[in-house]
Design an enzyme around this catalytic site. Structure first.
Site, PDB file in Angstrom:
ATOM      1  N   LYS A  34       0.841  -1.211   0.000  1.00  8.50           N
ATOM      2  CA  LYS A  34       0.000   0.000   0.000  1.00  8.50           C
ATOM      3  C   LYS A  34       0.872   1.255   0.000  1.00  8.50           C
ATOM      4  CE  LYS A  34      -0.251  -0.322   5.024  1.00  8.50           C
ATOM      5  NZ  LYS A  34      -0.997  -0.967   6.134  1.00  8.50           N
ATOM      6  N   ARG A  52      -9.971   0.367  15.489  1.00  8.94           N
ATOM      7  CA  ARG A  52      -9.858   1.256  14.333  1.00  8.94           C
ATOM      8  C   ARG A  52     -10.822   0.766  13.272  1.00  8.94           C
ATOM      9  NH1 ARG A  52      -4.089   1.592  11.300  1.00  8.94           N
ATOM     10  NH2 ARG A  52      -4.740  -0.526  10.791  1.00  8.94           N
ATOM     11  N   TYR A  88      18.965  28.385   8.633  1.00  3.78           N
ATOM     12  CA  TYR A  88      17.789  29.162   9.072  1.00  3.78           C
ATOM     13  C   TYR A  88      17.638  29.105  10.582  1.00  3.78           C
ATOM     14  CZ  TYR A  88      15.908  29.351   4.290  1.00  3.78           C
ATOM     15  OH  TYR A  88      15.702  29.586   2.965  1.00  3.78           O
ATOM     16  N   MET A 136      14.482  23.379   2.255  1.00  4.46           N
ATOM     17  CA  MET A 136      13.652  22.680   1.266  1.00  4.46           C
ATOM     18  C   MET A 136      14.502  21.815   0.334  1.00  4.46           C
ATOM     19  SD  MET A 136      10.992  24.244  -1.532  1.00  4.46           S
ATOM     20  CE  MET A 136       9.948  25.036  -0.318  1.00  4.46           C
TER      21      MET A 136
END
Ligand SMILES: *Cc1c(COP(=O)(O)O)cnc(C)c1O
Length: 360
Positions: free
Chosen positions: A35, A131, A256, A304
């Protein structure tokens, strides 16, 4: 041309890991779970490698199954969440898909359907995961109705799913197994319970079908080291390369937010891979990265398209040198710990931007 980022796939390792699962559960048939794009590895590539070796495959939904059929996959494919709209069932049957039945609505749709042939049903039982699945009190009734319906094959597979099997000493798994034994006591037909953790650590959960996913990709779902995980081989190795090397004076920051500060005169290598390429932005300062096979540590926030790594203690690092973010020699689960997540998420979130390249 372009950046050197690749998710390299070792299909020999995939086959090896499947053989390992079979060896651990020699009496069981194997349903290989592919999956979510085969946990990010590439569903078609992985399914084509497994098709001749697996007893069945499993995906989450019919769209994933039809993609595999269109690429020539012939193994039976189970829809792990069953089907979501009435009309999907005839389409599933026409494509030799098997279905999970886990609620009243699906049972009624099945009974009322006009099908070209009976469908193989897996009856999902809720033994504590809470679930999906049929409540314990309803299992016998569901099983009876499935067996009575001409739309369902006679040998209904009864199955359940574990919540804590990745912890070898967690008593919950034994409780789930005891309940499953109880519920299936008077019921005929095959049984299935084991995900990868069940295959690796809970032999009494193997029954007639095992359903490994994560372990096939060579990674261990176990929270602690386990003797049966040692021979797994990573299928995906995520590689990139060094595009810049610089000296940074003591006291200077990198990246950053200036979250990493050099405590000594340092050498920083910049690698051309970031969260846009599947490397987790939450990876903390200190996350291991292999450069030319040597361990270095992430220094500064993940960007990124790039990361920065402290290579002060490594042999000379050059532009173009190879960086391994995870895979062979650096388990994805070790990286995941530094990012507050699991290896399941890291491989599964690998974006299309990073090419998958079969290397073996
Ligand atoms: C995803 C899934 C599996 C495989 O789990 P792994 O931990 O990846 O082995 C097995 N069974 C069901 C029902 C699943 O949804």
């Amino acid at each position: 041309m372009g950046r050197s980022n690749q998710a390299r796939l070792d299909l020999g390792a995939l086959r090896h890991n499947l053989a390992h699962a079979r060896q651990l559960a020699p009496a069981a048939r194997v349903m290989c779970v592919v999956k979510a794009n085969a946990y990010g590895h590439g569903a078609v590539t992985v399914a084509q490698a497994l098709d001749p070796l697996a007893d069945a495959l499993a995906v989450a939904c019919i769209e994933e199954a039809l993609e595999l059929r269109e690429s020539g996959i012939t193994s039976p494919i189970l829809l792990l969440e069953g089907w979501f709209e009435r009309d999907e069932l005839p389409l599933a049957v026409a494509n030799n898909l098997w279905v999970m039945v886990d609620n009243q609505r699906q049972l009624q749709w099945l009974e009322q359907a006009r099908l070209p042939a009976p469908v193989t049903c897996w009856l999902k039982v809720d033994t504590g995961m809470h679930r999906l699945g049929v409540a314990p009190a309803d299992v016998a009734g569901f099983h009876q109705r499935l067996q009575a319906s001409p739309n369902a094959h006679d040998d209904v597979v009864t199955c359940t799913h574990f919540a804590c099997a990745d912890e070898a000493n967690n008593a919950m798994t034994a409780r789930q197994l005891a309940q499953f034994e109880n519920l299936t006591d008077g019921i005929t037909g095959p049984r299935s319970a084991a995900n990868s953790a069940g295959v690796l650590a809970w032999p009494s959960s193997h029954y007639d079908w095992i359903r490994p996913g994560y372990m096939l990709y060579g990674n261990s779902p176990m929270v602690d080291p386990h003797p049966n995980t040692g021979s797994l081989r990573a299928v995906m190795t995520l590689v990139s390369s060094v595009i810049s090397v610089r000296h940074v004076a003591a006291g200077e920051s990198v990246g950053y937010g200036a979250t990493w500060i050099a405590r000594r005169p340092s050498r920083i290598a910049t690698i051309s891979i970031g969260y846009g390429d599947g490397y987790p932005r939450m990876a903390a300062n200190g996350t291991p990265v292999l450069i030319n096979g040597q361990r270095a540590r992430l220094a500064g926030r993940v960007s990124m398209d790039m990361i920065t790594v402290d290579v002060t203690d490594l042999d000379a690092v050059q532009l173009g040198d190879e960086a391994v973010l995870w895979g062979k020699d650096l388990p994805v689960d070790e990286v995941a710990l530094h990012a507050g997540t699991s290896g399941y998420e890291l491989t599964t979130r690998m974006p299309a931007r990073t090419p998958r390249v079969v290397v073996a």
